[in-house]
Design an enzyme around this catalytic site. Sequence first.
Site, PDB file in Angstrom:
ATOM      1  N   GLU A 118       0.850  -1.193   0.000  1.00 18.27           N
ATOM      2  CA  GLU A 118       0.000   0.000   0.000  1.00 18.27           C
ATOM      3  C   GLU A 118       0.884   1.241   0.000  1.00 18.27           C
ATOM      4  O   GLU A 118       1.748   1.386   0.870  1.00 18.27           O
ATOM      5  CB  GLU A 118      -0.938   0.016   1.208  1.00 18.27           C
ATOM      6  N   GLY A 144       2.760  -1.425  -5.324  1.00 17.98           N
ATOM      7  CA  GLY A 144       2.550  -2.846  -5.573  1.00 17.98           C
ATOM      8  C   GLY A 144       2.844  -3.265  -6.995  1.00 17.98           C
ATOM      9  O   GLY A 144       3.224  -4.424  -7.238  1.00 17.98           O
ATOM     10  N   ASP A 164      -5.846  -4.535  -7.923  1.00 15.35           N
ATOM     11  CA  ASP A 164      -7.053  -3.695  -8.003  1.00 15.35           C
ATOM     12  C   ASP A 164      -6.717  -2.243  -7.688  1.00 15.35           C
ATOM     13  O   ASP A 164      -7.144  -1.707  -6.675  1.00 15.35           O
ATOM     14  CB  ASP A 164      -8.171  -4.229  -7.103  1.00 15.35           C
TER      15      ASP A 164
END
Length: 280
Positions: A118, A144, A164
């Site tokens: 994150e 990421g 995502d």
Amino acid sequence: MLAYRHAFHAGNHADVLKHLVLLQVLRYMNGKDKPYRFVDTHAGAGGYSLQGRYAQKKGEYLEGIARLWERTDLPEPLADYVARVREFNPGGALEQYPGSPAFARMVMRSGDPLCLFELHPTEHRILESYLGGQRNVDVRHADGFDGLKSQLPPPTRRGAVLIDPSYEGHGDYARVVATLRDALARFAEGVYMVWYPQVQKVEAAELPRRLEALAPKGWLHARLTVARADAKGFGLAGSGMFVINPPYTLHDTLAAVLPWLVSVLGQVEGANFLLDQKAA
């Protein structure tokens, strides 16, 4: 793109689809004794208050998890999903929504490692306080897309990856494709889950076709359309999950569940789903 906060959208219809698929993949991975690694490239905060000002601003969860919360006729895969959300709300009221790291932590076996990336400093700080330091959990304050390289291939040659991003950042669609191309070169047999928004952007419409070209060993594409864009073309009409090297059970599970979800989560006449697959 460090302005994005998932708390505004937590528990909406897109989260329902994403986390339904995630749980199905992880349950399948649990079915074999050999350990596996799960990597979440855009992990977020790990959990979100549905009573806070972010979630309450648009109340998106009211058109998602809230529509399922009190149902007594949930198909089994959705019953499992809602049960995990209830596990995250021990008081019995729908006040919190688990992010992908929380779902993973709830269902994965204790010996299977999680690696959570994150980049947003506030989200990372919350995630670190929630899961940092737990056994077999690696929380990293890093991009990421770039960090995934360091996790592949896993030592056991078994792994699942969730990608995502917000798609609000510059070039996220292209970075998804480039990251997956590199990941498959490093670890071709991994299970890769890609979430994407159904919005009126050329890049969003083209993404599934670009992902198909990367997946010669097989893929599954599921899309849930529950709303329509506004008069100016803005708004999230639905979302999709594209899975490379999907579990063989996933198609039949979604074929049984997606029509039910359309009937319950659909906000407009013409709500629909798509489910397509190329077998290995």
